[in-house]
Design a protein around this motif. Structure first.
Motif, PDB file in Angstrom:
ATOM      1  N   GLY A   1       0.741  -1.338   0.046  1.00  0.00           N
ATOM      2  CA  GLY A   1      -0.041  -0.033   0.028  1.00  0.00           C
ATOM      3  C   GLY A   1       0.970   1.207   0.075  1.00  0.00           C
ATOM      4  N   TYR A   2       0.273   2.409  -0.183  1.00  0.00           N
ATOM      5  CA  TYR A   2       0.931   3.524   0.286  1.00  0.00           C
ATOM      6  C   TYR A   2       1.557   4.102   1.313  1.00  0.00           C
ATOM      7  CZ  TYR A   2      -1.303   5.009  -4.373  1.00  0.00           C
ATOM      8  OH  TYR A   2      -1.507   5.145  -5.937  1.00  0.00           O
TER       9      TYR A   2
ATOM     10  N   ASP B   1      -7.115   1.317  16.180  1.00  0.00           N
ATOM     11  CA  ASP B   1      -8.306   1.248  15.281  1.00  0.00           C
ATOM     12  C   ASP B   1      -8.839   2.628  15.369  1.00  0.00           C
ATOM     13  OD1 ASP B   1     -10.768   0.927  14.255  1.00  0.00           O
ATOM     14  OD2 ASP B   1     -10.868  -1.144  14.801  1.00  0.00           O
ATOM     15  N   ALA B   2      -8.706   3.298  14.221  1.00  0.00           N
ATOM     16  CA  ALA B   2      -9.133   4.625  14.253  1.00  0.00           C
ATOM     17  C   ALA B   2     -10.558   5.164  14.260  1.00  0.00           C
ATOM     18  CB  ALA B   2      -8.366   5.305  12.718  1.00  0.00           C
TER      19      ALA B   2
ATOM     20  N   SER C   1      -3.059   6.950   6.186  1.00  0.00           N
ATOM     21  CA  SER C   1      -2.970   6.260   4.965  1.00  0.00           C
ATOM     22  C   SER C   1      -4.001   5.091   5.328  1.00  0.00           C
ATOM     23  CB  SER C   1      -1.612   5.689   4.577  1.00  0.00           C
ATOM     24  OG  SER C   1      -1.662   4.950   3.308  1.00  0.00           O
TER      25      SER C   1
ATOM     26  N   THR D   1      -5.793  10.828  -0.617  1.00  0.00           N
ATOM     27  CA  THR D   1      -7.336  10.860  -1.237  1.00  0.00           C
ATOM     28  C   THR D   1      -7.424  10.491  -2.506  1.00  0.00           C
ATOM     29  OG1 THR D   1      -9.162  12.473  -1.281  1.00  0.00           O
ATOM     30  CG2 THR D   1      -7.003  13.235  -1.758  1.00  0.00           C
TER      31      THR D   1
ATOM     32  N   LYS E   1     -14.018  11.014   0.866  1.00  0.00           N
ATOM     33  CA  LYS E   1     -13.021  11.748   0.262  1.00  0.00           C
ATOM     34  C   LYS E   1     -13.128  13.199   0.258  1.00  0.00           C
ATOM     35  CE  LYS E   1      -9.869   8.160   0.018  1.00  0.00           C
ATOM     36  NZ  LYS E   1      -9.071   8.024   1.141  1.00  0.00           N
TER      37      LYS E   1
ATOM     38  N   ALA F   1      -3.942  10.493  -5.030  1.00  0.00           N
ATOM     39  CA  ALA F   1      -3.319   9.327  -5.715  1.00  0.00           C
ATOM     40  C   ALA F   1      -3.795   8.821  -6.799  1.00  0.00           C
ATOM     41  CB  ALA F   1      -2.853   8.647  -4.509  1.00  0.00           C
TER      42      ALA F   1
ATOM     43  N   LEU G   1      -3.541   2.044  -7.472  1.00  0.00           N
ATOM     44  CA  LEU G   1      -2.307   1.298  -7.019  1.00  0.00           C
ATOM     45  C   LEU G   1      -3.169  -0.057  -6.419  1.00  0.00           C
ATOM     46  CD1 LEU G   1       0.607   0.907  -6.035  1.00  0.00           C
ATOM     47  CD2 LEU G   1      -0.258   1.593  -3.782  1.00  0.00           C
TER      48      LEU G   1
ATOM     49  N   SER H   1      -3.324  -1.922  -4.186  1.00  0.00           N
ATOM     50  CA  SER H   1      -3.151  -2.381  -2.684  1.00  0.00           C
ATOM     51  C   SER H   1      -4.354  -3.236  -2.260  1.00  0.00           C
ATOM     52  CB  SER H   1      -3.311  -1.154  -1.912  1.00  0.00           C
ATOM     53  OG  SER H   1      -4.588  -0.657  -2.049  1.00  0.00           O
TER      54      SER H   1
ATOM     55  N   ALA I   1      -6.673  -2.686  -0.343  1.00  0.00           N
ATOM     56  CA  ALA I   1      -7.700  -1.818   0.156  1.00  0.00           C
ATOM     57  C   ALA I   1      -8.310  -1.800  -1.344  1.00  0.00           C
ATOM     58  CB  ALA I   1      -7.684  -0.787   0.504  1.00  0.00           C
TER      59      ALA I   1
HETATM   60  P1  NAD Z   1      -3.836  -0.385   2.161  1.00  0.00           P
HETATM   61  O1  NAD Z   1      -4.679  -1.457   2.188  1.00  0.00           O
HETATM   62  O2  NAD Z   1      -2.413  -0.468   2.209  1.00  0.00           O
HETATM   63  O3  NAD Z   1      -4.027   0.697   3.469  1.00  0.00           O
HETATM   64  C1  NAD Z   1      -5.454   0.885   4.013  1.00  0.00           C
HETATM   65  C2  NAD Z   1      -5.165   0.492   5.465  1.00  0.00           C
HETATM   66  O4  NAD Z   1      -6.131   0.963   6.211  1.00  0.00           O
HETATM   67  C3  NAD Z   1      -4.751  -1.003   5.662  1.00  0.00           C
HETATM   68  O5  NAD Z   1      -3.652  -1.184   6.312  1.00  0.00           O
HETATM   69  C4  NAD Z   1      -6.076  -1.244   6.572  1.00  0.00           C
HETATM   70  O6  NAD Z   1      -5.532  -2.148   7.535  1.00  0.00           O
HETATM   71  C5  NAD Z   1      -6.171   0.077   7.530  1.00  0.00           C
HETATM   72  N1  NAD Z   1      -7.327   0.388   8.044  1.00  0.00           N
HETATM   73  C6  NAD Z   1      -8.540  -0.059   7.638  1.00  0.00           C
HETATM   74  N2  NAD Z   1      -9.468   0.360   8.713  1.00  0.00           N
HETATM   75  C7  NAD Z   1      -9.008   0.893   9.627  1.00  0.00           C
HETATM   76  C8  NAD Z   1      -8.968   1.520  11.269  1.00  0.00           C
HETATM   77  N3  NAD Z   1     -10.389   1.609  11.459  1.00  0.00           N
HETATM   78  N4  NAD Z   1      -8.031   1.772  11.799  1.00  0.00           N
HETATM   79  C9  NAD Z   1      -6.744   1.661  11.277  1.00  0.00           C
HETATM   80  N5  NAD Z   1      -6.523   1.187  10.045  1.00  0.00           N
HETATM   81  C10 NAD Z   1      -7.529   0.831   9.345  1.00  0.00           C
HETATM   82  O7  NAD Z   1      -4.519   0.422   0.909  1.00  0.00           O
HETATM   83  P2  NAD Z   1      -4.141   1.935   0.102  1.00  0.00           P
HETATM   84  O8  NAD Z   1      -4.853   1.838  -1.142  1.00  0.00           O
HETATM   85  O9  NAD Z   1      -2.766   1.989   0.041  1.00  0.00           O
HETATM   86  O10 NAD Z   1      -4.622   2.929   1.197  1.00  0.00           O
HETATM   87  C11 NAD Z   1      -4.150   3.849   1.499  1.00  0.00           C
HETATM   88  C12 NAD Z   1      -4.812   5.393   1.460  1.00  0.00           C
HETATM   89  O11 NAD Z   1      -4.431   5.511   0.122  1.00  0.00           O
HETATM   90  C13 NAD Z   1      -6.295   5.297   1.734  1.00  0.00           C
HETATM   91  O12 NAD Z   1      -6.682   6.638   2.048  1.00  0.00           O
HETATM   92  C14 NAD Z   1      -6.954   5.184   0.318  1.00  0.00           C
HETATM   93  O13 NAD Z   1      -8.081   5.584   0.123  1.00  0.00           O
HETATM   94  C15 NAD Z   1      -5.913   6.004  -0.389  1.00  0.00           C
HETATM   95  N6  NAD Z   1      -5.791   6.028  -2.112  1.00  0.00           N
HETATM   96  C16 NAD Z   1      -5.588   4.689  -2.593  1.00  0.00           C
HETATM   97  C17 NAD Z   1      -5.641   4.574  -3.917  1.00  0.00           C
HETATM   98  C18 NAD Z   1      -5.435   3.151  -4.554  1.00  0.00           C
HETATM   99  O14 NAD Z   1      -5.508   3.165  -5.767  1.00  0.00           O
HETATM  100  N7  NAD Z   1      -5.032   2.143  -4.096  1.00  0.00           N
HETATM  101  C19 NAD Z   1      -5.716   5.710  -4.619  1.00  0.00           C
HETATM  102  C20 NAD Z   1      -6.161   6.810  -4.298  1.00  0.00           C
HETATM  103  C21 NAD Z   1      -5.954   6.916  -2.656  1.00  0.00           C
END
Ligand code: NAD
Length: 286
Positions: free
Chosen positions: A15-16, A73-74, A120, A171, A190, A217, A220, A222, A224
Motif C-alpha cells: 500500500g501507499y 483502530d482509528a 494512509s 485521497t 474523500k 493518488a 494502485l 493495494s 484496500a
Molecule cells: P492499504 O490496504 O495498504 O491501506 C489501507 C489501510 O487501512 C490498511 O492497512 C488497513 O488495515 C487500514 N485500516 C482500515 N480500517 C482501519 C481502522 N479502522 N483503523 C486503522 N487502520 C485501518 O491500501 P491503500 O490503497 O494504500 O490505502 C491507503 C490510502 O490511500 C487510503 O486512504 C486510500 O483511500 C488511499 N488511496 C488509494 C488509492 C489506490 O488506488 N490504492 C488511490 C487513491 C487513494
C-alpha cells in the motif's frame, strides 16, 4: 536529530503507507506505524519471518527499520467508545491501548514528540454498492473510518506534533469527479477529507505552525483497492488516458509525501496535490 514520523495505515508492503514509510526512512526519518488491530498479528509475523525483506530495501542498500508498531483502530477515539462486542472479539482482546487517544498517549510516553503525521487508511463496508443503494450505516461507517479518523488523529497528535511539522493524508479523485464503482459513500468520505484538509490547515497552522496537505493518488493495486473490485480497470484507464502513460508506482506517492513533509514544501498547506500521472487534468478520455 532526524525527524520522527507516525504513519497510520500500514499492514503489508503493497500500500501507499508502506511506500511512504520507505521514502521517509530513505530521507533519514525514524518510522513509527499504526496498524489496524485485526491485521496486526499477520503483519508482525510476516515482518519477523522476512516476508517483506525484499521490499524493505532502501535505495542506499540499507533496510527499512520500523522502530515501533502500535495497534490502532482509528474508528474509536477512546476506551469509552468501544462497544462490548469489539472488546470481546479475540482479535482485539490480544492487544491493548489501540484507540486513537491511547495511541497518541503511548507515542508521547515512548518518544515525546513527532514531526510528521501520515494518515494512509480508509474503509467503506459498502464500497461496492452504488451510492443510491448505500445504507445510512454504511455511509456513516465510511465517513467514520476514512474522514473523521483523520480529524481525530490530528486532534490527538497535535499536542505532540512539533511546530513546523507536517501532516499528510491520501485521497482519491472520486471526491470531485464521478468515478462509477467507488461507492458506499467513499466518494463522499474523500470529499470530506479534502475539505477538512483546508480547515485543519488553518486551525493547525494558526495553533502550532503545522502544515496539512492531502495527496490525491492515482490507482494502485493495494489490498484496500483490490477489495473495491475495479482497480485493474482504473489502472488500464489511466495508462490509456493519462498524460504520462506509465504505471504509477507507490514510491512516487511516497516521494511526494516526503517532499510535502520536508522544508522544501514550507509554504504549502491546505493543498490537494495530485500524484496520478496527470490523469486529473484530462477532460475527456482519448
Ligand atoms: P492499504 O490496504 O495498504 O491501506 C489501507 C489501510 O487501512 C490498511 O492497512 C488497513 O488495515 C487500514 N485500516 C482500515 N480500517 C482501519 C481502522 N479502522 N483503523 C486503522 N487502520 C485501518 O491500501 P491503500 O490503497 O494504500 O490505502 C491507503 C490510502 O490511500 C487510503 O486512504 C486510500 O483511500 C488511499 N488511496 C488509494 C488509492 C489506490 O488506488 N490504492 C488511490 C487513491 C487513494
Amino acid at each position: 536529530r532526524g525527524k520522527r514520523a507516525f504513519i497510520a495505515g500500514v499492514a503489508d508492503d503493497n500500500g501507499y503507507g508502506w511506500a511512504i514509510a520507505k521514502s521517509l526512512a530513505a530521507a533519514g526519518a525514524e518510522i513509527l506505524v499504526g496498524t489496524w488491530v485485526p491485521a496486526l498479528n499477520i503483519f508482525e509475523t510476516s515482518l519477523r519471518r522476512g516476508k517483506f525483506d525484499e521490499s524493505r530495501v532502501l535505495p542506499d542498500g540499507s533496510m527499512l527499520e520500523i522502530t515501533k508498531i502500535y495497534p490502532l483502530d482509528a474508528v474509536f477515539d477512546n476506551p469509552e467508545d468501544v462497544p462490548e462486542e469489539i472488546k470481546a472479539n479475540k482479535r482485539y482482546a490480544g492487544s491493548s491501548k489501540w484507540t486513537v487517544q491511547e495511541v497518541a498517549e503511548s507515542v508521547k510516553q515512548d518518544f515525546g514528540s513527532i514531526d510528521i503525521l501520515v494518515h494512509s487508511l480508509a474503509n467503506g463496508p459498502e464500497v461496492t454498492k452504488p451510492l443510491l443503494e448505500t445504507s445510512r450505516k454504511g455511509y456513516l461507517a465510511a465517513i467514520s473510518a476514512s474522514s473523521y479518523s483523520y480529524v481525530s488523529l490530528l486532534k490527538h497528535f497535535i499536542p505532540i506534533l512539533n511546530p513546523g511539522g507536517s501532516s499528510i493524508s491520501l485521497t482519491y479523485i472520486a471526491s470531485e469527479k464521478i468515478i462509477p464503482g467507488y461507492g458506499g459513500g467513499m466518494s463522499s468520505a474523500k470529499a470530506a477529507l479534502e475539505s477538512d484538509t483546508r480547515v485543519l490547515a488553518f486551525e493547525a497552522g494558526r495553533k502550532r505552525r503545522i502544515r496539512v496537505n492531502t495527496i490525491s493518488a492515482g490507482p494502485l493495486r493495494s489490498r484496500a483497492a483490490k477489495a473495491i473490485g475495479f482497480i485493474d480497470m482504473m489502472m488500464d484507464y489511466s495508462s490509456a488516458n493519462a498524460p504520462l502513460q506509465k504505471e504509477l508506482s507507490a514510491d512516487e506517492v511516497g516521494n511526494a509525501a516526503t517532499f510535502l513533509a520536508s522544508p522544501l514544501a514550507s509554504a504549502i498547506t491546505g493543498a490537494v496535490i495530485y500524484v496520478d500521472n496527470g490523469l486529473n487534468a484530462m477532460g475527456v478520455g482519448v
